[in-house]
Design a protein around this motif. Sequence first.
Motif, PDB file in Angstrom:
ATOM      1  N   GLY A  49       0.825  -1.165   0.050  1.00  0.00           N
ATOM      2  CA  GLY A  49       0.091  -0.025   0.137  1.00  0.00           C
ATOM      3  C   GLY A  49       0.940   1.344  -0.077  1.00  0.00           C
ATOM      4  N   GLY A  50       2.168   1.211  -0.445  1.00  0.00           N
ATOM      5  CA  GLY A  50       2.930   2.456  -0.728  1.00  0.00           C
ATOM      6  C   GLY A  50       3.604   2.683   0.534  1.00  0.00           C
ATOM      7  N   GLU A  51       3.443   1.944   1.784  1.00  0.00           N
ATOM      8  CA  GLU A  51       4.186   2.196   3.002  1.00  0.00           C
ATOM      9  C   GLU A  51       4.657   0.747   3.578  1.00  0.00           C
ATOM     10  OE1 GLU A  51       2.813   3.871   7.517  1.00  0.00           O
ATOM     11  OE2 GLU A  51       1.578   3.622   5.829  1.00  0.00           O
ATOM     12  N   ALA A  52       5.833   0.876   4.091  1.00  0.00           N
ATOM     13  CA  ALA A  52       6.366  -0.085   4.587  1.00  0.00           C
ATOM     14  C   ALA A  52       5.554  -1.096   5.635  1.00  0.00           C
ATOM     15  CB  ALA A  52       7.943   0.152   5.383  1.00  0.00           C
ATOM     16  N   THR A  53       5.244  -2.130   5.592  1.00  0.00           N
ATOM     17  CA  THR A  53       4.123  -3.012   6.112  1.00  0.00           C
ATOM     18  C   THR A  53       4.751  -4.296   6.255  1.00  0.00           C
ATOM     19  OG1 THR A  53       2.415  -1.806   4.998  1.00  0.00           O
ATOM     20  CG2 THR A  53       1.480  -3.479   6.408  1.00  0.00           C
ATOM     21  N   ALA A  78      13.077 -30.531   0.807  1.00  0.00           N
ATOM     22  CA  ALA A  78      11.882 -29.569   1.092  1.00  0.00           C
ATOM     23  C   ALA A  78      12.092 -29.405   2.562  1.00  0.00           C
ATOM     24  CB  ALA A  78      10.552 -30.191   0.768  1.00  0.00           C
ATOM     25  N   ARG A  79      12.096 -27.885   2.964  1.00  0.00           N
ATOM     26  CA  ARG A  79      12.035 -27.658   4.302  1.00  0.00           C
ATOM     27  C   ARG A  79      10.963 -26.716   4.862  1.00  0.00           C
ATOM     28  NH1 ARG A  79      17.651 -28.488   3.778  1.00  0.00           N
ATOM     29  NH2 ARG A  79      18.262 -30.010   5.542  1.00  0.00           N
ATOM     30  N   MET A  80      10.271 -26.686   5.809  1.00  0.00           N
ATOM     31  CA  MET A  80       9.385 -25.837   6.244  1.00  0.00           C
ATOM     32  C   MET A  80       9.877 -25.025   7.563  1.00  0.00           C
ATOM     33  SD  MET A  80       5.601 -25.930   5.332  1.00  0.00           S
ATOM     34  CE  MET A  80       4.874 -26.828   6.668  1.00  0.00           C
ATOM     35  N   SER A  81       9.756 -23.675   7.239  1.00  0.00           N
ATOM     36  CA  SER A  81      10.043 -23.172   8.849  1.00  0.00           C
ATOM     37  C   SER A  81       8.908 -22.130   9.067  1.00  0.00           C
ATOM     38  CB  SER A  81      11.275 -22.481   8.703  1.00  0.00           C
ATOM     39  OG  SER A  81      11.239 -21.713   7.452  1.00  0.00           O
ATOM     40  N   ARG A  82       8.731 -21.776  10.397  1.00  0.00           N
ATOM     41  CA  ARG A  82       7.829 -20.907  10.797  1.00  0.00           C
ATOM     42  C   ARG A  82       8.535 -19.573  10.796  1.00  0.00           C
ATOM     43  NH1 ARG A  82       4.897 -20.511  16.737  1.00  0.00           N
ATOM     44  NH2 ARG A  82       3.393 -18.536  15.969  1.00  0.00           N
ATOM     45  N   VAL A  83       7.865 -18.440  10.304  1.00  0.00           N
ATOM     46  CA  VAL A  83       8.532 -17.251  10.447  1.00  0.00           C
ATOM     47  C   VAL A  83       7.466 -16.461  11.111  1.00  0.00           C
ATOM     48  CG1 VAL A  83       9.815 -17.494   8.258  1.00  0.00           C
ATOM     49  CG2 VAL A  83       7.301 -16.523   8.071  1.00  0.00           C
ATOM     50  N   PRO A  84       8.123 -15.289  11.923  1.00  0.00           N
ATOM     51  CA  PRO A  84       7.423 -14.460  12.808  1.00  0.00           C
ATOM     52  C   PRO A  84       6.677 -13.267  12.102  1.00  0.00           C
ATOM     53  CG  PRO A  84       9.565 -13.973  13.113  1.00  0.00           C
ATOM     54  CD  PRO A  84       9.621 -15.188  12.055  1.00  0.00           C
ATOM     55  N   ALA A  85       7.209 -13.078  10.760  1.00  0.00           N
ATOM     56  CA  ALA A  85       6.764 -11.803  10.150  1.00  0.00           C
ATOM     57  C   ALA A  85       7.158 -11.982   8.649  1.00  0.00           C
ATOM     58  CB  ALA A  85       6.875 -10.528  10.772  1.00  0.00           C
ATOM     59  N   VAL A  86       6.548 -11.293   7.563  1.00  0.00           N
ATOM     60  CA  VAL A  86       7.153 -10.958   6.169  1.00  0.00           C
ATOM     61  C   VAL A  86       6.759  -9.766   5.887  1.00  0.00           C
ATOM     62  CG1 VAL A  86       7.068 -12.213   4.148  1.00  0.00           C
ATOM     63  CG2 VAL A  86       5.864 -13.498   5.724  1.00  0.00           C
ATOM     64  N   GLU A  87       7.670  -9.233   5.022  1.00  0.00           N
ATOM     65  CA  GLU A  87       7.589  -7.831   4.687  1.00  0.00           C
ATOM     66  C   GLU A  87       6.925  -7.887   3.505  1.00  0.00           C
ATOM     67  OE1 GLU A  87       9.119  -4.951   5.509  1.00  0.00           O
ATOM     68  OE2 GLU A  87      10.249  -5.884   7.161  1.00  0.00           O
ATOM     69  N   VAL A  88       5.904  -6.879   3.243  1.00  0.00           N
ATOM     70  CA  VAL A  88       5.040  -6.692   1.844  1.00  0.00           C
ATOM     71  C   VAL A  88       5.848  -5.288   1.326  1.00  0.00           C
ATOM     72  CG1 VAL A  88       2.989  -6.053   0.852  1.00  0.00           C
ATOM     73  CG2 VAL A  88       3.044  -7.521   3.340  1.00  0.00           C
ATOM     74  N   PRO A  89       6.184  -5.744   0.188  1.00  0.00           N
ATOM     75  CA  PRO A  89       7.027  -4.634  -0.453  1.00  0.00           C
ATOM     76  C   PRO A  89       5.947  -3.351  -0.838  1.00  0.00           C
ATOM     77  CG  PRO A  89       7.315  -6.476  -1.714  1.00  0.00           C
ATOM     78  CD  PRO A  89       6.274  -6.709  -0.544  1.00  0.00           C
ATOM     79  N   PRO A  90       6.344  -2.101  -0.351  1.00  0.00           N
ATOM     80  CA  PRO A  90       5.331  -0.911  -0.550  1.00  0.00           C
ATOM     81  C   PRO A  90       4.827  -0.941  -1.843  1.00  0.00           C
ATOM     82  CG  PRO A  90       7.456  -0.436   0.548  1.00  0.00           C
ATOM     83  CD  PRO A  90       7.642  -1.603   0.180  1.00  0.00           C
ATOM     84  N   ASP A  91       5.521  -1.014  -2.780  1.00  0.00           N
ATOM     85  CA  ASP A  91       5.207  -0.607  -4.170  1.00  0.00           C
ATOM     86  C   ASP A  91       5.093  -2.071  -5.288  1.00  0.00           C
ATOM     87  OD1 ASP A  91       4.863   2.078  -3.815  1.00  0.00           O
ATOM     88  OD2 ASP A  91       7.296   2.082  -3.781  1.00  0.00           O
ATOM     89  N   GLY A  92       5.121  -3.049  -4.372  1.00  0.00           N
ATOM     90  CA  GLY A  92       5.034  -4.371  -5.090  1.00  0.00           C
ATOM     91  C   GLY A  92       4.148  -5.489  -4.336  1.00  0.00           C
ATOM     92  N   SER A  93       4.398  -6.567  -4.777  1.00  0.00           N
ATOM     93  CA  SER A  93       3.585  -7.545  -4.100  1.00  0.00           C
ATOM     94  C   SER A  93       4.024  -8.531  -3.462  1.00  0.00           C
ATOM     95  CB  SER A  93       2.665  -8.335  -5.183  1.00  0.00           C
ATOM     96  OG  SER A  93       1.814  -7.354  -5.737  1.00  0.00           O
ATOM     97  N   LEU A  94       3.491  -9.342  -2.141  1.00  0.00           N
ATOM     98  CA  LEU A  94       4.075 -10.603  -1.730  1.00  0.00           C
ATOM     99  C   LEU A  94       3.341 -11.634  -2.127  1.00  0.00           C
ATOM    100  CD1 LEU A  94       5.643 -12.031   0.644  1.00  0.00           C
ATOM    101  CD2 LEU A  94       3.917 -11.066   2.210  1.00  0.00           C
ATOM    102  N   GLU A  95       4.108 -12.503  -2.598  1.00  0.00           N
ATOM    103  CA  GLU A  95       3.360 -13.718  -3.129  1.00  0.00           C
ATOM    104  C   GLU A  95       3.397 -14.913  -2.038  1.00  0.00           C
ATOM    105  OE1 GLU A  95       1.684 -14.362  -6.087  1.00  0.00           O
ATOM    106  OE2 GLU A  95       2.360 -12.445  -7.010  1.00  0.00           O
TER     107      GLU A  95
END
Lengths: 152, 205
Positions: A49-53, A78-95
């Motif tokens: 959304g245009g802001e660091a989130t 194949a490995r799976m790990s739990r992550v506490p948070a993921v960055e959403v790029p301000p001007d892009g997309s997190l898939e």
Amino acid sequence: MIGRALTVVFFGLLSVGAARAQVEIVDAWARASLPHQTVTGAFMTIRGGGEATRLVAVASPLAGAAEIHLMTLHDGIARMSRVPAVEVPPDGSLELRPGGYHVMLMDLKRPLSVGEKVPLELVFETAGGVRRRLEVAAEVRPLNAAMGARKP
Amino acid sequence: MTSARSALRRLVARATAALLVLSVAAPACPAAASPFNARQLPDARVHEFSLHDADGGLRGNDDFLGRAVLMFFGFTHCPDVCPTELARLAEVVKALGPTAAKQVQVVFVTLDPQRDTAELLHDYVAAFSPDFIALRGSEAETAAIAKSFQVFYRRVEGSAPGRYTLEHSAYIHAIDPQGRLRLRIPPSLSPRQIADDVRVLLAGG
């Protein structure tokens, strides 16, 4: 695909902060599950959304617990790990997609059937600490939905 | 003048011949010699196994002789790699066409017999193809077949008991019609490339 930006339901403010970030969720889906299968994955595209989130928490009324997981494939393992948070790029997309980040729905309260909608709640936090809650209805797709599959 | 020209002609002829030899020799270098897209195991041999199918019957190597077997080791509580690979295996069978498909058996071996009951496994593989079968052993039998096939797997505890997950090899193992483990197929190969490898195995390659 923009035409299928169907899954955004509504925004809810957790804290009364005047954050301008309007992250948007499109094409949310979850993989169908079978009786006695207590986990499944949910996937979506989160537009910045245009802001660091950051995506900091996930939940669903149909799952006893939900976590953000990262799948990695390295040297054929194949490995799976739990992550506490993921960055959403301000001007892009997190898939969130098979083979990468995804929402792991655990302790499912019942099997998820193809075609139904799974309510998901995602909590985002801006760099300034403002939390915003977003609810989406993820369409349940077949167990054999392929990597990056889209609705036919 | 004439001798100079003939010397030049000889030189050109020799250079052309050398180039020709090089271009012919190039495809014969060891890296390109394999008829397979996947990595061929250096020692093609039978790896004996005996596990239970969804109906409780025992299945071993002998049951699949005369057919190629594509074996994948995974678990049903795997949100990602396992459904993707099984969907890819269904694509492989489709790419083979109806005749060759009859000579191929896809087998899913669970690495998580604790949560993967026979019933769950039956329904799980059926979601990908009615022709796929699932095999299940005790914890010890599972460890034994994984060791024999050199399949890595490790339990990783989750945020609560019962939420554990498994790290595991994502290779597909191909067994030839003589029952010998031949190929370790990486997730990077396309269904078409895998189908091509299966055709070579079925042709006695």
